[in-house]
Write a protein that holds these residues in place. Structure first.
Motif, PDB file in Angstrom:
ATOM      1  N   ARG A  20       0.835  -1.207   0.000  1.00  0.00           N
ATOM      2  CA  ARG A  20       0.000   0.000   0.000  1.00  0.00           C
ATOM      3  C   ARG A  20       0.868   1.253   0.000  1.00  0.00           C
ATOM      4  NH1 ARG A  20      -3.251  -3.130   3.596  1.00  0.00           N
ATOM      5  NH2 ARG A  20      -2.276  -2.148   5.430  1.00  0.00           N
ATOM      6  N   ARG A  21       1.926   1.220   0.784  1.00  0.00           N
ATOM      7  CA  ARG A  21       2.830   2.377   0.840  1.00  0.00           C
ATOM      8  C   ARG A  21       3.468   2.633  -0.521  1.00  0.00           C
ATOM      9  NH1 ARG A  21       8.081   4.110   1.972  1.00  0.00           N
ATOM     10  NH2 ARG A  21       8.219   5.783   3.546  1.00  0.00           N
ATOM     11  N   ALA A  22       3.939   1.565  -1.153  1.00  0.00           N
ATOM     12  CA  ALA A  22       4.552   1.704  -2.476  1.00  0.00           C
ATOM     13  C   ALA A  22       3.549   2.235  -3.488  1.00  0.00           C
ATOM     14  CB  ALA A  22       5.104   0.357  -2.934  1.00  0.00           C
ATOM     15  N   ASP A  23       2.313   1.754  -3.437  1.00  0.00           N
ATOM     16  CA  ASP A  23       1.275   2.210  -4.368  1.00  0.00           C
ATOM     17  C   ASP A  23       0.948   3.685  -4.148  1.00  0.00           C
ATOM     18  OD1 ASP A  23       1.157  -0.328  -5.430  1.00  0.00           O
ATOM     19  OD2 ASP A  23      -0.630  -0.927  -4.305  1.00  0.00           O
ATOM     20  N   LEU A  24       0.886   4.098  -2.892  1.00  0.00           N
ATOM     21  CA  LEU A  24       0.598   5.500  -2.594  1.00  0.00           C
ATOM     22  C   LEU A  24       1.726   6.414  -3.058  1.00  0.00           C
ATOM     23  CD1 LEU A  24      -0.957   5.077   0.961  1.00  0.00           C
ATOM     24  CD2 LEU A  24      -2.133   6.039  -1.039  1.00  0.00           C
ATOM     25  N   LEU A  25       2.967   5.996  -2.847  1.00  0.00           N
ATOM     26  CA  LEU A  25       4.094   6.821  -3.282  1.00  0.00           C
ATOM     27  C   LEU A  25       4.174   6.912  -4.800  1.00  0.00           C
ATOM     28  CD1 LEU A  25       6.913   5.817  -0.760  1.00  0.00           C
ATOM     29  CD2 LEU A  25       5.494   7.876  -0.770  1.00  0.00           C
ATOM     30  N   GLU A  26       3.856   5.830  -5.482  1.00  0.00           N
ATOM     31  CA  GLU A  26       3.840   5.865  -6.946  1.00  0.00           C
ATOM     32  C   GLU A  26       2.740   6.795  -7.449  1.00  0.00           C
ATOM     33  OE1 GLU A  26       4.842   5.146 -10.881  1.00  0.00           O
ATOM     34  OE2 GLU A  26       5.947   4.684  -9.036  1.00  0.00           O
ATOM     35  N   PHE A  56      -4.240   5.325   4.150  1.00  0.00           N
ATOM     36  CA  PHE A  56      -3.281   6.411   3.939  1.00  0.00           C
ATOM     37  C   PHE A  56      -2.809   6.951   5.288  1.00  0.00           C
ATOM     38  CE2 PHE A  56      -2.058  10.831   3.659  1.00  0.00           C
ATOM     39  CZ  PHE A  56      -1.292  10.904   2.507  1.00  0.00           C
ATOM     40  N   TYR A  57      -3.763   7.252   6.178  1.00  0.00           N
ATOM     41  CA  TYR A  57      -3.403   7.851   7.461  1.00  0.00           C
ATOM     42  C   TYR A  57      -2.739   6.856   8.415  1.00  0.00           C
ATOM     43  CZ  TYR A  57      -5.613  12.258   6.293  1.00  0.00           C
ATOM     44  OH  TYR A  57      -5.911  13.465   5.700  1.00  0.00           O
ATOM     45  N   GLU A  58      -2.845   5.587   8.121  1.00  0.00           N
ATOM     46  CA  GLU A  58      -2.093   4.601   8.891  1.00  0.00           C
ATOM     47  C   GLU A  58      -0.614   4.630   8.513  1.00  0.00           C
ATOM     48  OE1 GLU A  58      -4.030   0.949   8.023  1.00  0.00           O
ATOM     49  OE2 GLU A  58      -5.676   1.270   9.442  1.00  0.00           O
ATOM     50  N   LEU A  59      -0.334   5.153   7.317  1.00  0.00           N
ATOM     51  CA  LEU A  59       1.039   5.194   6.805  1.00  0.00           C
ATOM     52  C   LEU A  59       1.664   6.585   6.891  1.00  0.00           C
ATOM     53  CD1 LEU A  59       0.312   2.973   3.706  1.00  0.00           C
ATOM     54  CD2 LEU A  59       1.944   2.394   5.505  1.00  0.00           C
TER      55      LEU A  59
END
Length: 211
Positions: A20-26, A56-59
């Motif tokens: 999820r983190r990688a997807d959000l940063l991309e 999102f807010y968990e990351l």
């Protein structure tokens, strides 16, 4: 989808979090690179990444935190590539500057996020940007010492910081002009590097003469 108490699609909780983190940063890279930091709401990042706002807010605590994480990732990649080029023997100014330019523009989103937007995000991002500039200055100093341009023990920190600032400003100007000619950028960086190198040589020669 296959579920168990521990995995989803073969991924455990930490792996899903990392994905999820990688997807959000991309998604942030794409949106910030195209529209600018100020024009991208968190909801759009989540929609583009197919990740819920709660996740999102968990990351990330905020959009700024997301930008900082992206900035760190991009800068780390650029730094690693420059160090690799240096380790492989590309230690001449012009070769390193060409490598810097070509690595930078492989993905046009990267220079837009790292250079064109970082000055207008927040004080925290500005502090990180200046840390990055100081790292670049240290790298430049090491190149000069390896080349024998400056004598051992010479204090040229201020000159190195100014040199990196000038190089970064040339990249920013090139981006704002929306010029896609990387050869033009390389030529500008190399010309600037030659001027700095000539100035350093004059300083060293002057010191040697006085000695």
């Amino acid at each position: 989808m296959t579920r168990s108490g521990r995995t989803v699609r073969g991924l455990d909780a930490e792996q899903r979090r990392a994905q999820r983190r990688a997807d959000l940063l991309e998604a942030a890279l794409t949106l910030f690179g195209r529209k600018g930091f100020a024009n991208v709401p968190i909801e759009e990042i989540c929609q583009t990444a197919y990740v819920g706002t709660k996740s999102f807010y968990e990351l990330f605590d905020s959009k700024e935190a997301c930008y900082l994480a992206l900035f760190e990732q991009l800068v780390a990649d650029l730094s690693a590539r420059m160090l690799a080029a240096f380790a492989e023997g590309n230690r001449e100014d012009e070769a390193l500057l060409e490598t810097f330019a070509r690595v930078l523009v492989v993905d046009p989103r990267v220079p837009r996020v790292v250079f064109a937007q970082s000055t207008a995000v927040s004080p925290a991002v500005e502090r990180r940007r200046r840390e990055n500039r100081r790292w670049g200055a240290g790298f430049v100093e090491e190149v000069w010492r390896q080349q024998g341009v400056i004598p051992a023990g010479a204090d040229v920190r201020a000159i190195a910081i100014a040199t990196v600032g000038g190089l970064f400003e040339l990249v920013t100007e090139w981006l704002f002009e929306e010029n896609e000619d990387v050869e033009l950028l390389i030529g500008q960086l190399v010309a600037y590097g030659r001027v700095v190198r000539a100035g350093l040589t004059s300083i060293v020669d002057g010191v040697s003469s006085d000695g």
